[in-house]
Design a protein around this motif. Structure first.
Motif: not given
Length: 331
Positions: A118, A230, A128, A124-125
């Motif tokens: 992560s 994602a 961008t 999980e997000q």
């Protein structure tokens, strides 16, 4: 490309986004139809290769001075190529349900990788994705022709369809050449192909690599269009939808892959709009999309087993009935 340019210039940003989605779905479906339709290998994991391409693009576009878009897309395709080579070599001796099971495990496992890393991949997000600015030369060219300044959605539409055209030209050349004949020979009769001197493992790996490369490029374009990479965007359902798209369009047919991509892009929105027009709530209307896709699949399987493109081709090539000449009678 002229028709695509007219469509992009005459529609709003939402439709531009849909056309961009059709482009990257078309690229992924085109690569998959080469693997399944021409070489006879069943893959349920091409969403994983799209995820690899998407995360590669997202990582390369981070920072204050991101790399040029062309470099990013080439890198996304190259990383997916390397992953496809590894998986292809490992699965070269598998075929049928065994290969389908192996690629199914890949589709389930790859979206979970960002959860374990992560710190780098966003968990999980997700990550961008910052879309690069429209190049000045492109903006000047579009303004000179249309008198309008292109937005980023329209720019991505042009990029996606340019990549689609280039990809389909390369795939068509492969399919019509010696490589394509080798793939079809392996698909039709493995024993005869091996007796003819064809290396079955090499042919399978090459088909897998080509297909994975297309999926990686499509994943990079998807990340740019969606502005995010994602895990939720690359679940097993994406792989299954890609497989159903090439079945609906027609296995082994590049025009069929494009037809399947169009169905993936526009059919859910059409079903949702129809539900809203009938007075359903937004949630209930959105639930009509999978129902509509399932109904279309059933109709195609029943009435056009070779896919929509195959049905159209048969209609065009079927001999028209002609009257019996005078003086002659059928017996």
């Amino acid at each position: 490309m002229v028709a695509v340019s007219v469509a992009l210039e005459s529609t709003d940003a939402f439709r531009n986004g849909q056309l961009a989605a059709m482009a990257y779905f078309g690229i992924a479906a085109g690569g998959l139809t080469v693997l399944v339709g021409l070489n006879g290998q069943i893959s349920l994991g091409h969403g994983a290769f799209m995820a690899i391409g998407a995360y590669t693009a997202a990582l390369m576009l981070r920072g204050e001075n991101p790399l040029p878009l062309a470099v990013v897309l080439v890198a996304a395709a190259a990383v997916a190529l390397a992953a496809g080579a590894l998986v292809g070599v490992a699965a070269a001796r598998l075929h049928g349900p065994y290969l389908a099971g192996a690629t199914l495990a890949l589709a389930v496992a790859v979206p979970g990788i960002p959860l374990h890393f992560s710190g780098v991949l966003g968990g999980e997000q997700g990550l961008t994705v910052r879309v690069p600015a429209v190049p000045d030369w492109f903006a000047d060219a579009v303004f000179f022709v249309t008198g309008q300044d292109p937005g980023r959605s329209r720019y991505l539409g042009y990029v996606g369809w340019f990549c689609l055209v280039v990809t389909f030209v390369l795939l068509a050349n492969l399919a019509r050449g010696r490589v394509g004949r080798t793939w079809r020979a392996v698909r039709d009769n493995e024993v005869a192909a091996e007796l003819a001197g064809i290396d079955l493992g090499r042919a399978r790996v090459l088909a897998f690599v080509v297909s994975a490369t297309c999926a990686g490029l499509a994943g990079g374009l998807l990340a740019l269009s969606a502005r995010i990479a994602a895990p939720s965007g690359f679940t097993l359902s994406l792989s299954l939808l890609l497989l159903s798209a090439i079945v609906l369009g027609g296995l082994g047919s590049l025009p069929g892959a494009l037809v399947g991509a169009a169905l993936l892009t526009f059919l859910p929105q059409l079903a949702t709009t129809l539900g809203q027009d009938l007075g359903l709530s937004d949630v209930r209307a959105a639930e009509l999309a999978p129902l509509a896709y399932g109904l279309v699949t059933m109709l195609v399987v029943l009435f056009a087993p070779s896919g929509i493109a195959g049905w159209v081709r048969r209609r065009r090539t079927s001999p028209s009935s002609s009257p019996v000449p005078s003086g002659r009678h059928e017996t």
